[in-house]
Design an enzyme around this catalytic site. Structure first.
Site, PDB file in Angstrom:
ATOM      1  N   CYS A 214     -50.875 -92.030  11.432  1.00 58.21           N
ATOM      2  CA  CYS A 214     -52.253 -92.143  11.941  1.00 58.21           C
ATOM      3  C   CYS A 214     -52.405 -91.481  13.310  1.00 58.21           C
ATOM      4  CB  CYS A 214     -52.676 -93.606  12.036  1.00 58.21           C
ATOM      5  SG  CYS A 214     -52.638 -94.432  10.454  1.00 58.21           S
ATOM      6  N   HIS A 220     -57.528 -87.967  10.466  1.00 53.32           N
ATOM      7  CA  HIS A 220     -57.640 -88.138   9.010  1.00 53.32           C
ATOM      8  C   HIS A 220     -58.863 -89.027   8.779  1.00 53.32           C
ATOM      9  CE1 HIS A 220     -55.621 -91.741  10.434  1.00 53.32           C
ATOM     10  NE2 HIS A 220     -56.176 -92.357   9.397  1.00 53.32           N
ATOM     11  N   HIS A 222     -61.482 -91.853   6.311  1.00 50.56           N
ATOM     12  CA  HIS A 222     -61.604 -92.991   5.388  1.00 50.56           C
ATOM     13  C   HIS A 222     -63.047 -93.101   4.903  1.00 50.56           C
ATOM     14  CE1 HIS A 222     -57.694 -94.664   6.509  1.00 50.56           C
ATOM     15  NE2 HIS A 222     -58.005 -94.420   7.775  1.00 50.56           N
ATOM     16  N   ASP A 260     -71.490 -92.166  10.439  1.00 48.66           N
ATOM     17  CA  ASP A 260     -71.215 -91.486   9.175  1.00 48.66           C
ATOM     18  C   ASP A 260     -70.949 -89.996   9.398  1.00 48.66           C
ATOM     19  OD1 ASP A 260     -70.934 -91.394   6.391  1.00 48.66           O
ATOM     20  OD2 ASP A 260     -73.038 -90.846   6.112  1.00 48.66           O
ATOM     21  N   GLU A 307     -61.115-100.540   5.403  1.00 42.98           N
ATOM     22  CA  GLU A 307     -60.795 -99.155   5.732  1.00 42.98           C
ATOM     23  C   GLU A 307     -60.213 -98.422   4.532  1.00 42.98           C
ATOM     24  OE1 GLU A 307     -59.214 -97.669   9.842  1.00 42.98           O
ATOM     25  OE2 GLU A 307     -57.508 -98.286   8.617  1.00 42.98           O
TER      26      GLU A 307
HETATM   27 ZN    ZN Z   1     -56.902 -94.249   9.416  1.00 40.09          ZN
END
Ligand code: ZN
Ligand code: ZN
Length: 335
Positions: A214, A220, A222, A260, A307
């Site tokens: 992470c 990255h 979700h 978002d 998540e």
């Molecule tokens: Zn994450």
């Protein structure tokens, strides 16, 4: 379960046969009682029904009904596939059961699904007869309260949850000490966002030691699922804890729109200096929503941020009740 603090209301009726706080622990052979007899347990039972309803108060004109209740005010009404989860608690009997599930099933069918399935809710029960001054709109939360009133005489209720849709549900708890009009209302929404877990003052190697993959430098993403739960007494006439459209708009404006399709660390100022872990995002959402939700007349009770399929963070937003573990609600959530 932690004992509620002096300011916390009781969360549920104590389960008969449960061990009071401070009592001696169960003797080592307690598990040897025949079929668990006397030991407490919470059980849940699910039921489904389909019904229609209409939000239209006879004392208001068409324009006002439409303005207050939107498309829910359109004649001749619309329908939902409801899902009901009933949580019951008590000591096990000599057969190893809190209750015989067959009796539970029949009570729910007789009291709830038989009178409501394929019916027009406004005409199904006198609570929803709006020609009576005490009649109220058949909202999710008002319907949950009316179902509780039907079932509590027959079943040792801990609480119940009623889904109107997968993204809208109400919880009510059982127990004589509670405000009889209080309900919890939850909405679910989602947003997609990227993040990177790293503390600025640490080296990349140190961050990777703490946050693993992470902490990789380019982040990255979700697809976050966000559940917001508010609580409060339902209005005697509208049957609402708060204006649902207003609540949905607050969450959309204050959370979904700004979060978002962003890189949280760079695009949301709060996370420039605060690591956007699921916990920190949930806390920040609770901070953003608490005040505006209070202005609607309800209180923010809980933010749950999922998540990934494997991890979620939950924030109980009512400060005096941080120690409150609403066990009954958790039983419902798992139902
Ligand atoms: Zn994450
Ligand atoms: Zn509806």
């Amino acid at each position: 379960m932690l004992a509620p603090g002096p300011m916390a209301p009781p969360t549920s009726r104590p389960i008969e046969g449960s061990i009071p706080p401070g009592a001696a622990p169960l003797p080592p052979d307690a598990g040897q009682a025949p079929h668990g007899r006397g030991r407490p347990c919470v059980i849940t039972r699910r039921a489904r029904f389909s019904a229609s309803h209409l939000y239209r108060l006879p004392e208001l004109d068409d324009a006002t009904n439409q303005q207050r209740f939107g498309r829910c005010s359109l004649e001749p009404g619309h329908g939902h596939n409801y899902e009901l989860i009933v949580a019951m608690g008590g000591p096990l009997d000599g057969d190893g059961m809190v209750l015989n599930l067959s009796d539970v099933k029949h009570a729910i069918r007789r009291e709830v699904t038989e009178p409501l399935d394929f019916r027009f809710l406004n005409q199904a029960w006198p609570e929803f007869d709006l020609t009576r001054p005490e009649g109220r709109l058949p909202t999710t939360e008002a319907l949950a309260l009316a179902i509780r009133a039907r079932l509590e005489a027959h079943l040792p209720l801990v609480g119940l949850r009623l889904y109107e849709q997968p993204d809208l549900w109400a919880d009510v708890l059982a127990g004589p000490a509670l405000d009889p009009m209080e309900a919890f209302l939850s909405i679910r929404t989602h947003f997609a966002a990227a993040h990177r877990l790293a503390r600025e003052e640490l080296s990349q190697a140190e961050n990777e030691a703490i946050y693993g993959k992470c902490a990789r430098p380019h982040g990255h993403g979700h697809n976050y699922l966000l559940d917001v739960t508010v609580r409060g007494p339902i209005d005697a006439r509208t049957g609402m804890v708060c204006d649902l459209a207003e609540l949905q708009q607050l969450v959309a404006d204050l959370v979904v729109e700004p979060f978002d399709h962003t890189f949280l660390n760079k695009d949301v100022p709060h996370f420039a200096s605060c690591v956007p872990t699921a916990e920190n995002i949930a806390l920040h959402i609770a901070d953003l929503l608490s005040g505006p939700i209070a202005a609607t007349g309800a209180r923010l009770h809980k933010v749950r941020l999922q998540e990934s399929p494997n991890n979620a963070a939950e924030v109980f937003a009512e400060t005096p009740q941080l120690e409150m573990v609403p066990a009954a609600l958790e039983a419902l959530a798992a139902g």
